[in-house]
Design a protein around this motif. Sequence first.
Motif, short mmCIF file in Angstrom:
data_model
loop_
_atom_site.label_atom_id
_atom_site.label_comp_id
_atom_site.label_asym_id
_atom_site.label_seq_id
_atom_site.Cartn_x
_atom_site.Cartn_y
_atom_site.Cartn_z
N GLU A 320 0.83 -1.21 0.00
CA GLU A 320 0.00 0.00 0.00
C GLU A 320 0.86 1.25 0.00
OE1 GLU A 320 -2.56 -0.36 3.35
OE2 GLU A 320 -4.06 -1.59 2.28
N ALA A 321 1.92 1.25 0.81
CA ALA A 321 2.80 2.41 0.86
C ALA A 321 3.47 2.63 -0.49
CB ALA A 321 3.85 2.21 1.96
N HIS A 322 3.90 1.53 -1.11
CA HIS A 322 4.57 1.63 -2.42
C HIS A 322 3.63 2.20 -3.49
CE1 HIS A 322 6.83 0.54 -6.00
NE2 HIS A 322 5.78 -0.18 -6.42
N HIS A 323 2.40 1.69 -3.55
CA HIS A 323 1.50 2.12 -4.61
C HIS A 323 0.88 3.49 -4.34
CE1 HIS A 323 1.78 -1.48 -7.02
NE2 HIS A 323 1.56 -2.24 -5.96
N ARG A 324 0.80 3.87 -3.07
CA ARG A 324 0.32 5.23 -2.78
C ARG A 324 1.29 6.27 -3.32
NH1 ARG A 324 -4.09 5.46 0.55
NH2 ARG A 324 -4.51 3.59 1.82
N THR A 325 2.58 5.94 -3.27
CA THR A 325 3.57 6.88 -3.82
C THR A 325 3.42 7.02 -5.33
OG1 THR A 325 5.22 5.13 -4.09
CG2 THR A 325 5.20 6.31 -1.98
N ARG A 326 2.78 6.04 -5.96
CA ARG A 326 2.53 6.10 -7.41
C ARG A 326 1.23 6.83 -7.72
NH1 ARG A 326 1.83 0.47 -9.31
NH2 ARG A 326 1.73 1.48 -11.36
N GLY A 327 0.53 7.27 -6.68
CA GLY A 327 -0.69 8.03 -6.88
C GLY A 327 -1.95 7.20 -6.99
N LEU A 328 -1.87 5.90 -6.67
CA LEU A 328 -3.06 5.06 -6.75
C LEU A 328 -3.92 5.24 -5.50
CD1 LEU A 328 -1.65 1.69 -8.20
CD2 LEU A 328 -2.56 3.70 -9.40
N HIS A 329 -5.22 5.07 -5.68
CA HIS A 329 -6.13 5.16 -4.54
C HIS A 329 -7.42 4.42 -4.87
CE1 HIS A 329 -8.52 8.13 -6.78
NE2 HIS A 329 -7.36 8.62 -7.18
N GLY A 330 -8.25 4.19 -3.87
CA GLY A 330 -9.54 3.54 -4.08
C GLY A 330 -9.41 2.11 -4.59
N ASP A 331 -10.31 1.72 -5.48
CA ASP A 331 -10.33 0.36 -6.00
C ASP A 331 -9.05 0.03 -6.77
OD1 ASP A 331 -12.82 -0.16 -4.95
OD2 ASP A 331 -13.92 0.35 -6.80
N GLU A 332 -8.49 1.01 -7.45
CA GLU A 332 -7.26 0.75 -8.20
C GLU A 332 -6.11 0.43 -7.26
OE1 GLU A 332 -5.94 0.12 -12.04
OE2 GLU A 332 -7.93 0.71 -11.34
N LEU A 333 -6.03 1.14 -6.15
CA LEU A 333 -5.00 0.85 -5.14
C LEU A 333 -5.20 -0.56 -4.59
CD1 LEU A 333 -2.71 1.60 -3.16
CD2 LEU A 333 -4.49 2.59 -1.67
N ASN A 334 -6.43 -0.90 -4.25
CA ASN A 334 -6.71 -2.22 -3.69
C ASN A 334 -6.38 -3.33 -4.68
OD1 ASN A 334 -7.62 -1.13 -1.28
ND2 ASN A 334 -9.75 -1.03 -1.96
N ALA A 335 -6.64 -3.09 -5.97
CA ALA A 335 -6.32 -4.09 -6.98
C ALA A 335 -4.82 -4.29 -7.10
CB ALA A 335 -6.91 -3.67 -8.33
N ALA A 336 -4.06 -3.19 -7.09
CA ALA A 336 -2.60 -3.30 -7.18
C ALA A 336 -2.03 -4.02 -5.97
CB ALA A 336 -2.00 -1.90 -7.31
N VAL A 337 -2.54 -3.69 -4.79
CA VAL A 337 -2.07 -4.35 -3.56
C VAL A 337 -2.42 -5.83 -3.60
CG1 VAL A 337 -2.35 -4.45 -1.05
CG2 VAL A 337 -2.19 -2.23 -2.21
N THR A 338 -3.62 -6.16 -4.05
CA THR A 338 -4.04 -7.56 -4.14
C THR A 338 -3.13 -8.34 -5.07
OG1 THR A 338 -6.35 -6.99 -3.70
CG2 THR A 338 -5.94 -9.10 -4.77
N ALA A 339 -2.72 -7.74 -6.19
CA ALA A 339 -1.81 -8.41 -7.11
C ALA A 339 -0.49 -8.73 -6.41
CB ALA A 339 -1.56 -7.53 -8.33
N ASP A 340 0.04 -7.78 -5.62
CA ASP A 340 1.27 -8.04 -4.88
C ASP A 340 1.05 -9.12 -3.82
OD1 ASP A 340 2.66 -6.19 -6.34
OD2 ASP A 340 2.47 -4.58 -4.86
#
Length: 401
Positions: A320-340
């Motif tokens: 979550e910390a990594h993808h927040r720095t990329r500007g992701l949020h909401g469902d897109e953030l959750n999807a990226a975190v789930t992939a990891d």
Amino acid sequence: MKDLLHPISLVIATLGFLCLLRDVPARRRDPASMALAAVFLLSGLSFLFSITPMWQYLDRALGTVNLSVPLAQGCVVALLACQQVVLTYWSSPPDVARGRARVWLGAGLAVIAGLFALFTQLTPSAPRPIDFTLYYAHDNAYAAYLTLYVTAYTLGELFLARACWRLARRSDRRSVSVGLRVVALGATITLGYSAVRIGNVIAGAFGGSLDQWESFAWTCGDVGAMLTLIGWLVPTISDQAQGVQYRVNQHRSYHCLRPLWLVFHREAPEIALPIDRVDPAQRRRFRGITIKLYRRAVEIRDGRFVIRQHLDAGVRENSEAHHRTRGLHGDELNAAVTADQIIAGITARAEGVRPDSDQLTDFADANRQTSRPMDDIGALLAVARHLPDPARAHQPERASA
């Protein structure tokens, strides 16, 4: 003019009927759909019977000259009645529509019977595929015949235009609203044909003729009929286009989910649902894209369940910390975190590592709301888009137990 425009109208009616025929098996219990298919079939027959080569063929085959006239115009009366049946079922409750539909069909049959009865009173001396109306304009029996037909035709088109305008304003579907307005426009244009035919009756009574208006009459009749048919087709084409788009999206989704499915299948081959024990008669159903996509989604969900007990809260926090720095949020953030989480969970399962109970967590997208089947597919596709390439991906660190 007739032999120039009628073949074009025949092609449009035939294509429309074939387009509707595709949905007839699925909608055979829908009276409106069946009546609409009848409209295109009857319209095509009316144009076919009026084309000179077919007119001459029927004269020879049936042994009665000019029989194409009541056949073609009988089809027109029948399709006018069927159009009213369509509108009745679209605008009224089924019980009410059923009674009104019987009235319209009964009225149409009565007019058709009257046309054939009056036609038998004519004394045709020779085939008249081009100038039939002008030839019989001074015949009293034909005047009665033409009066009955034009009255039914004009009233049918007036009722059609009025009902379509009213229903178009009430419809919530844009394709239906646009289609009904086009039908209403076509019905209005056909009134030019009615005006000339009414003029034929009046002119005949006074010994006159409207032969110079024949081309105008046929133009109004055919152009109006073409627009009417096109208008009826608009909702069907819109629905079928959406169906095709839906199928294309299903195929695209099926292939886009393959990388995500492979990630789970390599680690847990047992998630694949066997179909070798399915009855051969039912096996064809499993080749359809809808079932295949549904199976793939179920197998991916099963794969998630397999690695769920290996999900580490530390992985989730770091991701979550990594993808927040990329500007992701909401469902897109959750999807990226789930992939990891999936990649880390599969690695942990392969190594036999489980987090302590206080470090155990769930997938970041576990609470995503999905109200429709394709919403669930969309959630899985979002994860698949963020799935890293294991050979070069950023791998979140697992928190130490």
